[in-house]
Write an enzyme that holds these catalytic residues in place. Structure first.
Site, PDB file in Angstrom:
ATOM      1  N   ASP A 191      -1.314   4.092   2.522  1.00 52.62           N
ATOM      2  CA  ASP A 191      -2.534   4.802   2.885  1.00 52.62           C
ATOM      3  C   ASP A 191      -3.669   3.855   3.263  1.00 52.62           C
ATOM      4  O   ASP A 191      -4.302   4.024   4.299  1.00 52.62           O
ATOM      5  CB  ASP A 191      -2.971   5.758   1.747  1.00 52.62           C
ATOM      6  CG  ASP A 191      -3.021   5.087   0.369  1.00 52.62           C
ATOM      7  OD1 ASP A 191      -2.778   3.864   0.262  1.00 52.62           O
ATOM      8  OD2 ASP A 191      -3.305   5.799  -0.610  1.00 52.62           O
ATOM      9  N   ASP A 197      -6.353  -2.447   0.848  1.00 57.26           N
ATOM     10  CA  ASP A 197      -7.591  -2.774   0.128  1.00 57.26           C
ATOM     11  C   ASP A 197      -7.555  -4.264  -0.213  1.00 57.26           C
ATOM     12  O   ASP A 197      -7.866  -5.093   0.637  1.00 57.26           O
ATOM     13  CB  ASP A 197      -7.714  -1.864  -1.098  1.00 57.26           C
ATOM     14  CG  ASP A 197      -9.060  -1.996  -1.789  1.00 57.26           C
ATOM     15  OD1 ASP A 197     -10.016  -2.444  -1.151  1.00 57.26           O
ATOM     16  OD2 ASP A 197      -9.157  -1.651  -2.983  1.00 57.26           O
TER      17      ASP A 197
HETATM   18  P1  IMP Z   1      -4.310  -2.967  -2.850  1.00 51.08           P
HETATM   19  O1  IMP Z   1      -4.343  -3.138  -1.348  1.00 51.08           O
HETATM   20  O2  IMP Z   1      -3.166  -3.663  -3.501  1.00 51.08           O
HETATM   21  O3  IMP Z   1      -5.633  -3.312  -3.454  1.00 51.08           O
HETATM   22  O4  IMP Z   1      -4.049  -1.479  -3.245  1.00 51.08           O
HETATM   23  C1  IMP Z   1      -4.160  -0.460  -2.357  1.00 51.08           C
HETATM   24  C2  IMP Z   1      -4.040   0.818  -3.149  1.00 51.08           C
HETATM   25  O5  IMP Z   1      -5.253   1.029  -3.912  1.00 51.08           O
HETATM   26  C3  IMP Z   1      -3.930   1.985  -2.220  1.00 51.08           C
HETATM   27  O6  IMP Z   1      -2.588   2.292  -1.916  1.00 51.08           O
HETATM   28  C4  IMP Z   1      -4.616   3.084  -3.003  1.00 51.08           C
HETATM   29  O7  IMP Z   1      -3.712   3.702  -3.883  1.00 51.08           O
HETATM   30  C5  IMP Z   1      -5.668   2.364  -3.825  1.00 51.08           C
HETATM   31  N1  IMP Z   1      -7.006   2.414  -3.172  1.00 51.08           N
HETATM   32  C6  IMP Z   1      -7.690   1.388  -2.670  1.00 51.08           C
HETATM   33  N2  IMP Z   1      -8.861   1.781  -2.130  1.00 51.08           N
HETATM   34  C7  IMP Z   1      -8.899   3.132  -2.295  1.00 51.08           C
HETATM   35  C8  IMP Z   1      -9.864   4.147  -1.935  1.00 51.08           C
HETATM   36  O8  IMP Z   1     -10.916   3.912  -1.328  1.00 51.08           O
HETATM   37  N3  IMP Z   1      -9.557   5.417  -2.299  1.00 51.08           N
HETATM   38  C9  IMP Z   1      -8.404   5.742  -2.953  1.00 51.08           C
HETATM   39  N4  IMP Z   1      -7.471   4.830  -3.291  1.00 51.08           N
HETATM   40  C10 IMP Z   1      -7.724   3.534  -2.972  1.00 51.08           C
HETATM   41 MG    MG Z   2      -1.655   4.186  -3.306  1.00 52.19          MG
END
Ligand code: IMP
Ligand code: MG
Length: 178
Positions: free
Chosen positions: A99, A102
Site C-alpha cells: 500500500d 514509508d
Molecule cells: P515501512 O515502509 O516498512 O515503514 O512500512 C510500511 C507499512 O507501514 C505500510 O505497509 C503500512 O502498513 C504502514 N504505514 C505507513 N504509513 C502509513 C500511513 O500513513 N497510514 C497507514 N499505514 C501506514
Molecule cells: Mg501494511
C-alpha cells in the site's frame, strides 16, 4: 466523506486512472512472462485486486503477511512472516505489492527474502510513496502516487485496523488518532 477524514488526497477517479496506467506498464514489462503478484496483507488488498484486473500478462495472485522489526534509521532489520505465500517462488518472477512505502524497511526485507528463496526476479509496486528522507536505499520499481509525509487512511490503509474500506485516500483528523 467519512467524519474522521480531514482531507481527501486521492479520489476514486484518480486512483482508478493511475491503477490502469500501472497495470498497462507492468503488463508491458512482463509481456510473455508469468509473474506471481504477492499482496502484502492487509493494506495492499484493494490495490492488488484493482491492479491485477488491469494486468494482461499471466499473473498468479498470492499473498504474504509480514511485520518488520528494526529501526527506520538503519538499513537492516528482521521481517517476521505471519502468513507464507502459497507459491514456491524459486525460478519465477515475483512482484510484491504494498500500500505505502514509508520507511521502506518491510518491502526491502521482503525483496531480499524472496531473492534468497531463489526467485528469478523480484520487483515491487507500491501505491503510495511518502516523500520523506530514508536510510533504506531500496527504491520500489513501480509507484502509484507520491504523497506528502502525512498519516493517510483508506484504499487499504488503516489506523488501528479501521478505515481500510474507504474508496479514497485521505488524511486522518488529529482528533481521530487516539
Ligand atoms: P515501512 O515502509 O516498512 O515503514 O512500512 C510500511 C507499512 O507501514 C505500510 O505497509 C503500512 O502498513 C504502514 N504505514 C505507513 N504509513 C502509513 C500511513 O500513513 N497510514 C497507514 N499505514 C501506514
Ligand atoms: Mg501494511
Amino acid at each position: 466523506m467519512h467524519p474522521d477524514v480531514k482531507e481527501i488526497l486521492l479520489n476514486e477517479e484518480q486512483i482508478a486512472s493511475r491503477v490502469a496506467e500501472l497495470g498497462a506498464q507492468i503488463s508491458a514489462d512482463y509481456a510473455g512472462e508469468e509473474v506471481i503478484a504477492i499482496c502484502a496483507l492487509n493494506g495492499a488488498m484493494p490495490f492488488t485486486c484493482d491492479l491485477v484486473r488491469k494486468m494482461e500478462c499471466d499473473v498468479i495472485v498470492d499473498s504474504i503477511g509480514a511485520s518488520s522489526y528494526g529501526s527506520a534509521t538503519v538499513s537492516s532489520g528482521v521481517v517476521k512472516i505471519t502468513k507464507e505465500p502459497k507459491q514456491d517462488v524459486a525460478g519465477r518472477h515475483v512482484l510484491i505489492i504494498d500500500d505505502v512505502f514509508d520507511s521502506g524497511l518491510t518491502i526491502s526485507l521482503l525483496v531480499d527474502m524472496l531473492k534468497d528463496r531463489g526467485a528469478k526476479s523480484v520487483k515491487s509496486c507500491v501505491f503510495l510513496n511518502k516523500q520523506i528522507e530514508r536510510k533504506v536505499t531500496y527504491k520500489p520499481d513501480y509507484i502509484g502516487y507520491d504523497i506528502p509525509d502525512a498519516f493517510v487512511i483508506g484504499y487499504g490503509l488503516d489506523y488501528a485496523e479501521k478505515y481500510r474500506q474507504l474508496p479514497y485516500v485521505g488524511v486522518i483528523k488529529p482528533e481521530a488518532v487516539k
